[in-house]
Design a protein around this motif. Structure first.
Motif, short mmCIF file in Angstrom:
data_model
loop_
_atom_site.label_atom_id
_atom_site.label_comp_id
_atom_site.label_asym_id
_atom_site.label_seq_id
_atom_site.Cartn_x
_atom_site.Cartn_y
_atom_site.Cartn_z
N MET A 179 54.82 47.77 20.90
CA MET A 179 56.20 47.79 20.42
C MET A 179 56.22 47.58 18.91
O MET A 179 55.60 46.64 18.41
N SER A 180 56.91 48.45 18.19
CA SER A 180 56.99 48.30 16.74
C SER A 180 57.82 47.08 16.38
O SER A 180 58.72 46.68 17.11
N ALA A 181 57.49 46.49 15.23
CA ALA A 181 58.20 45.30 14.79
C ALA A 181 59.68 45.59 14.54
O ALA A 181 60.55 44.78 14.87
N GLY A 182 59.97 46.76 13.96
CA GLY A 182 61.35 47.08 13.64
C GLY A 182 62.22 47.26 14.86
O GLY A 182 63.31 46.68 14.96
N VAL A 183 61.76 48.05 15.83
CA VAL A 183 62.55 48.28 17.04
C VAL A 183 62.64 46.99 17.86
O VAL A 183 63.68 46.71 18.48
N ALA A 184 61.57 46.18 17.86
CA ALA A 184 61.62 44.91 18.59
C ALA A 184 62.71 44.01 18.02
O ALA A 184 63.44 43.36 18.77
N SER A 185 62.82 43.96 16.69
CA SER A 185 63.85 43.12 16.07
C SER A 185 65.25 43.57 16.47
O SER A 185 66.18 42.75 16.56
N LEU A 186 65.41 44.87 16.73
CA LEU A 186 66.70 45.39 17.14
C LEU A 186 66.97 45.13 18.62
O LEU A 186 68.04 44.63 19.01
N LEU A 187 65.99 45.45 19.47
CA LEU A 187 66.20 45.34 20.91
C LEU A 187 66.35 43.88 21.37
O LEU A 187 67.00 43.62 22.38
N MET A 188 65.75 42.95 20.64
CA MET A 188 65.92 41.55 21.02
C MET A 188 67.37 41.10 20.91
O MET A 188 67.81 40.18 21.60
N GLN A 189 68.15 41.79 20.06
CA GLN A 189 69.56 41.43 19.91
C GLN A 189 70.40 41.84 21.12
O GLN A 189 71.56 41.45 21.23
N THR A 190 69.80 42.62 22.04
CA THR A 190 70.53 42.97 23.26
C THR A 190 70.75 41.74 24.14
O THR A 190 71.47 41.83 25.14
N GLN A 191 70.15 40.62 23.75
CA GLN A 191 70.46 39.38 24.45
C GLN A 191 71.96 39.12 24.49
O GLN A 191 72.45 38.46 25.42
N ALA A 192 72.69 39.61 23.49
CA ALA A 192 74.15 39.43 23.49
C ALA A 192 74.79 40.10 24.71
O ALA A 192 75.69 39.55 25.34
N PHE A 193 74.29 41.30 25.07
CA PHE A 193 74.81 41.99 26.24
C PHE A 193 74.42 41.26 27.52
O PHE A 193 75.25 41.07 28.42
N PHE A 194 73.15 40.89 27.61
CA PHE A 194 72.68 40.20 28.81
C PHE A 194 73.40 38.86 28.99
O PHE A 194 73.70 38.46 30.12
N THR A 195 73.66 38.19 27.88
CA THR A 195 74.39 36.91 27.97
C THR A 195 75.78 37.13 28.54
O THR A 195 76.25 36.37 29.40
N ALA A 196 76.48 38.17 28.05
CA ALA A 196 77.82 38.47 28.55
C ALA A 196 77.80 38.81 30.03
O ALA A 196 78.66 38.38 30.81
#
Length: 293
Positions: free
Chosen positions: A84-101
């Motif tokens: 996993m690239s560092a850049g895309v990983a930094s973006l996809l980790m923010q999907t925690q906001a969706f999972f939290t909701a």
């Protein structure tokens, strides 16, 4: 927000974004689970001697430590090593906001608003495009592990909610005591104890500097300053600035690893980021865009 506080917030989001590049570098020649264990060991010591224990039940403390340390970061570090690239990983980790909701709706009965639903739809569509572009610096297994890591982050957010307003910084520091042992055991079982000993005894100063950056700079300084800013200015003003983390992460990855963004990958990243913005700021934009009553 005063200029000084805004600059501090920007500094922390920059550190959190660059951290993904540091992760990628540090796991190149070592067990990712061992690197994660060292990160949390550095975050815990010596801070636990100066930060009072958070007033939360043991199950909350242990649950948070395992969700963040083993699931979130253990799988994230593994995903980065597996392609996993560092850049895309930094973006996809923010999907925690969706999972939290989604988890809050399932377990706490919270309502998902239309802007949140639209944001999720855009983002998951973007993730599908990134998955189609998998290969090279984004692998499918890395993408899936990153999403599971984001889900672990979401579970930890619910545990913070269940902590009843306990000091978040203290919770981060004391929960860091929990992760090193299981992560080290998993590293020994998966990579071999010889590999663990080799990393601990032969790694140079650059490796240990990266560990210190992740443990002290990213965790202790980052969460310490962020918690202080939220305490002073409120979560509604500070939290949206975390959207800058993937911006800095992708820029840093492009600079240090020459990460490319072909059209399909760039379109997918744009949809994910747009979905995140809509999810986080949609409720604020609505009164502005609606006609006055």
């Amino acid at each position: 927000m005063p200029a000084r506080s805004l600059l501090l917030a920007l500094l922390i989001t920059f550190i959190w974004g660059v951290n993904f590049v540091v992760i990628k570098w540090s796991v190149a020649g070592a067990s990712p689970l061992l690197v994660a264990a060292l990160r949390f060991a550095v975050a815990a010591f010596p801070a636990v001697f100066f930060v009072p224990r958070p007033q939360v039940p043991a199950r909350i403390l242990w649950g948070y430590g395992l969700a963040v340390g083993v699931v979130q970061f253990g799988l994230l570090y593994l995903a980065v090593q597996l392609g996993m690239s560092a850049g895309v990983a930094s973006l996809l980790m923010q999907t925690q906001a969706f999972f939290t909701a989604l988890l809050a709706a399932r377990f706490l009965g919270e309502r998902i608003t239309p802007p949140q639903m639209l944001g999720m739809t855009l983002a998951f569509g973007g993730m599908a495009l990134i998955g189609l572009a998998a290969g090279g610096d984004v692998t499918l297994v890395g993408l899936l592990l990153t999403l599971v890591a984001a889900l672990g982050w979401a579970f930890s957010n619910l545990l913070v909610r269940a902590s009843g307003g306990a000091n978040a910084f203290a919770l981060v520091i004391w929960s860091s005591l929990i992760a090193p042992l299981p992560l080290t055991l998993l590293a020994g079982l998966t990579a071999g104890w010889g590999s663990v000993v080799h990393t601990l005894t032969t790694s140079g100063w650059a490796f240990w500097a990266a560990v210190l950056f992740m443990g002290l700079g990213n965790t202790v300084l980052g969460f310490g300053v962020w918690s202080l800013l939220i305490q002073r200015h409120g979560a509604s003003r500070v939290a949206p600035l975390s959207l800058l983390v993937p911006v800095f992460g992708m820029l840093a990855s492009a600079v240090f690893y020459h990460e490319g963004f072909p059209f399909l990958k760039l379109l997918g990243a744009g949809l994910v980021f747009g979905g995140l913005v809509l999810h986080v700021l949609g409720g604020r934009m609505r009164p502005v865009l609606s006609p006055a009553d």
